[in-house]
Design a protein around this motif. Structure first.
Motif, mmCIF file in Angstrom:
data_model
loop_
_atom_site.group_PDB
_atom_site.id
_atom_site.type_symbol
_atom_site.label_atom_id
_atom_site.label_comp_id
_atom_site.label_asym_id
_atom_site.label_seq_id
_atom_site.Cartn_x
_atom_site.Cartn_y
_atom_site.Cartn_z
ATOM 1 N N MET A 103 -9.482 0.279 -1.449
ATOM 2 C CA MET A 103 -9.548 0.219 -0.243
ATOM 3 C C MET A 103 -9.684 -0.427 0.336
ATOM 4 O O MET A 103 -10.349 -1.532 0.904
ATOM 5 C CB MET A 103 -10.735 1.752 0.081
ATOM 6 N N TYR A 109 1.073 -1.253 0.374
ATOM 7 C CA TYR A 109 -0.108 -0.155 0.231
ATOM 8 C C TYR A 109 0.586 1.341 0.140
ATOM 9 O O TYR A 109 2.157 0.921 0.192
ATOM 10 C CB TYR A 109 -0.688 -0.467 1.049
ATOM 11 N N GLY A 110 0.334 2.794 -0.348
ATOM 12 C CA GLY A 110 0.977 3.347 -0.575
ATOM 13 C C GLY A 110 1.970 4.277 0.229
ATOM 14 O O GLY A 110 3.423 4.373 0.001
ATOM 15 N N ALA A 111 1.730 3.814 2.034
ATOM 16 C CA ALA A 111 3.091 4.343 2.639
ATOM 17 C C ALA A 111 4.566 2.698 2.703
ATOM 18 O O ALA A 111 5.643 3.394 3.057
ATOM 19 C CB ALA A 111 2.248 4.452 4.225
ATOM 20 N N GLU A 164 -3.247 3.344 14.383
ATOM 21 C CA GLU A 164 -2.224 3.870 13.932
ATOM 22 C C GLU A 164 -1.781 4.807 12.886
ATOM 23 O O GLU A 164 -1.269 6.013 12.605
ATOM 24 C CB GLU A 164 -1.054 2.629 13.634
ATOM 25 N N ARG A 165 -3.268 4.945 11.687
ATOM 26 C CA ARG A 165 -3.656 5.727 10.642
ATOM 27 C C ARG A 165 -4.557 6.930 10.842
ATOM 28 O O ARG A 165 -5.180 7.453 9.888
ATOM 29 C CB ARG A 165 -3.891 5.125 9.654
ATOM 30 N N GLY A 166 -5.220 6.984 12.376
ATOM 31 C CA GLY A 166 -6.055 7.872 13.027
ATOM 32 C C GLY A 166 -6.851 7.517 11.903
ATOM 33 O O GLY A 166 -7.885 8.482 11.240
ATOM 34 N N ARG A 224 -7.475 5.813 9.637
ATOM 35 C CA ARG A 224 -8.079 6.129 7.929
ATOM 36 C C ARG A 224 -7.560 5.147 7.120
ATOM 37 O O ARG A 224 -6.181 4.281 7.416
ATOM 38 C CB ARG A 224 -6.949 7.660 7.359
ATOM 39 N N ALA A 225 -7.947 5.043 6.292
ATOM 40 C CA ALA A 225 -7.808 3.683 5.288
ATOM 41 C C ALA A 225 -6.685 3.655 4.530
ATOM 42 O O ALA A 225 -6.811 4.545 3.722
ATOM 43 C CB ALA A 225 -9.047 3.189 3.862
ATOM 44 N N LYS A 226 -6.269 2.724 4.215
ATOM 45 C CA LYS A 226 -5.257 2.137 3.077
ATOM 46 C C LYS A 226 -5.699 2.243 1.634
ATOM 47 O O LYS A 226 -6.544 1.377 1.343
ATOM 48 C CB LYS A 226 -4.500 1.086 3.647
ATOM 49 N N ARG A 227 -4.664 1.984 0.693
ATOM 50 C CA ARG A 227 -4.600 1.940 -0.613
ATOM 51 C C ARG A 227 -4.001 1.182 -1.066
ATOM 52 O O ARG A 227 -2.767 0.996 -1.306
ATOM 53 C CB ARG A 227 -4.818 3.408 -1.289
#
Lengths: 108, 244
Positions: free
Chosen positions: A59, A21-23, A65-67, A69-72
Motif C-alpha cells: 500500500m 498501481y491499479g488505476a 486526487e484519490r479522495g 485513499r492509498a494506492k496498491r
C-alpha cells in the motif's frame, strides 16, 4: 506459464515501473488493447500473480486526487519477468509461419 | 448522499479495508460515476466471495456448523418461543393474587420469570458462538454461510407441528398468527440472527477473545439453561393443577 490477461498485467506493470498501481495498469491495458478492463478482473489477477510469486504489492501513500485513499503499488519480481518472457517466447514461436504474424501480410 | 453513493459505500464495505481504499481510490482517479463504480465494485465483491468457495473451509463450515446447528436452533427457538407462550398464558389467565399466598406458587412464579430469560440467554450464546466459528472457519464465506444458516433457521421447521404440546390449547386462546408465526419469527430474529451477526463480526476481526471473560462465559453459558428443563416438567404439572 502465465495466462493471456496475466501476461498483460505483468507487461503493463513492468512498463510502468515505479508508477505501477491499479488505476495506472488498468488505463495502460485499456489503451494498449482497446478493451474494457474490469477492476474485479484486475485485482483478482494481481492477487493470483502475487500468490504465484510473480508480483509484489504494497500500500502506497494516500493522495488528495484519490479522495485521500492509498494506492496498491505493484512491482514485478524476477520470477514474474521470467514467466512473462516465457509466455512471450512461446507466443512468438507458435506464431511463426502464420499469415497474421507476418508484418508484410498485414499491410493493406 | 444519493442511493447509489450509499449502495457503493455498503458494497465497498464487504471488501478488506486496504483493498477497499485502493479500489475506491482507483475509481475516483479514473473519474468513474457512482453507477459505474458500483458495478465495478460489485463485480470485484462477487469474484472475491465466489473465490472463497474454492477452498475447503467454507464447505466444512457448511457441513459441520451451518446445517446441524441451524436445524437444532430452528427447533429449539420455536420450542422455547412456544414455551414462553405457555408461561405467559399460565400467569395471565390462570393466576390469581390469592395464589401468591402459597409459597409453592410464589416459587414457581419466580422460577418462570428467571428461567425463561435464561432459555433465551442460552440461545444468544449458541448463536453468537456459531457466528464466531463461521467467521473463524472462513472469513469471506461467513456472511453467505450466515445467510444459509438463516434460511435453515426460518424454514427448518416448516411443515411440522407441535400439536402434541399443551401449547395447542393456549394457541386457541391467543391468535394463531401470534403464537404460530410471529413470536417464533421474532425470537429467531432477535435472539438467534442478531447475536449470530455480532459473532460473525467479532470473528472477522481476527483478534483472539479475552481469555478470562471467554472462560467465564464458557463455564456459565452451558449451565444457564440446565435447570430449565427440570423446571419445564414442574410448570406442566402446575398448569394441569390450575386448569382443573
Amino acid at each position: 506459464m502465465v495466462g493471456e490477461f496475466e501476461y498483460l498485467v505483468l507487461t503493463s506493470a513492468a512498463r510502468l515501473g515505479t508508477e505501477a498501481y491499479g488505476a495506472a495498469i488498468r488505463k495502460d491495458i485499456e489503451e494498449s488493447i482497446g478493451r474494457h478492463c474490469a477492476i474485479g478482473a484486475l485485482y483478482t489477477t494481481l492477487d493470483r500473480l502475487q500468490s504465484k510469486g510473480f508480483l509484489e504489492t504494497w500500500m502506497g501513500e494516500a493522495t488528495s486526487e484519490r479522495g485521500g485513499r492509498a494506492k496498491r503499488m505493484v512491482r514485478v519480481t524476477p520470477e514474474g519477468q521470467r514467466a512473462a518472457k516465457a509466455f512471450y517466447q512461446a507466443i512468438t514461436r507458435m506464431s511463426r509461419g502464420v499469415s497474421w504474424a507476418n508484418p508484410v501480410s498485414l499491410r493493406p | 448522499m444519493s442511493v447509489r453513493s450509499w449502495l457503493l459505500e455498503v458494497v465497498s464495505g464487504l471488501l478488506e479495508p486496504d483493498e477497499r481504499a485502493a479500489v475506491r481510490g482507483d475509481l475516483i482517479e479514473l473519474g468513474q460515476t457512482d453507477r459505474a463504480a458500483l458495478l465495478e465494485v460489485s463485480g470485484l465483491v462477487v469474484r472475491r466471495y465466489a473465490a472463497a468457495w474454492f477452498e475447503l473451509r467454507p464447505w466444512i463450515a457448511l457441513a459441520v456448523v451451518v446445517v446441524p446447528v441451524g436445524v437444532v436452533l430452528s427447533i429449539a427457538s420455536r420450542w422455547w418461543a412456544y414455551g414462553s407462550i405457555d408461561v405467559a398464558w399460565l400467569w395471565v389467565h390462570s393466576a390469581e393474587w390469592s395464589y401468591f399466598q402459597n409459597p409453592g406458587w410464589r416459587g414457581a412464579f419466580v422460577s418462570s420469570v428467571v428461567r425463561t430469560p435464561l432459555d433465551y440467554l442460552t440461545l444468544v450464546c449458541w448463536s453468537w458462538t456459531t457466528g464466531f466459528v463461521l467467521a473463524s472457519l472462513s472469513h469471506r464465506a461467513a456472511w453467505m454461510n450466515g445467510g444459509l444458516f438463516g434460511a435453515l433457521l426460518f424454514l427448518g421447521t416448516m411443515g411440522t407441528t407441535t400439536a402434541a404440546r399443551s401449547h395447542a390449547v393456549h394457541a386457541a386462546e391467543l391468535t394463531w398468527m401470534l403464537s404460530e408465526e410471529v413470536l417464533p419469527a421474532a425470537v429467531r430474529t432477535v435472539v438467534v440472527m442478531f447475536p449470530l451477526a455480532l459473532g460473525v463480526r467479532r470473528g472477522q476481526r481476527g483478534t483472539p477473545l479475552p481469555l478470562i471473560r471467554t472462560s467465564v462465559w464458557a463455564l456459565v453459558a452451558p449451565r444457564a439453561d440446565a435447570p430449565s428443563h427440570r423446571d419445564a416438567r414442574e410448570r406442566g404439572h402446575l398448569w394441569l393443577a390450575a386448569s382443573r
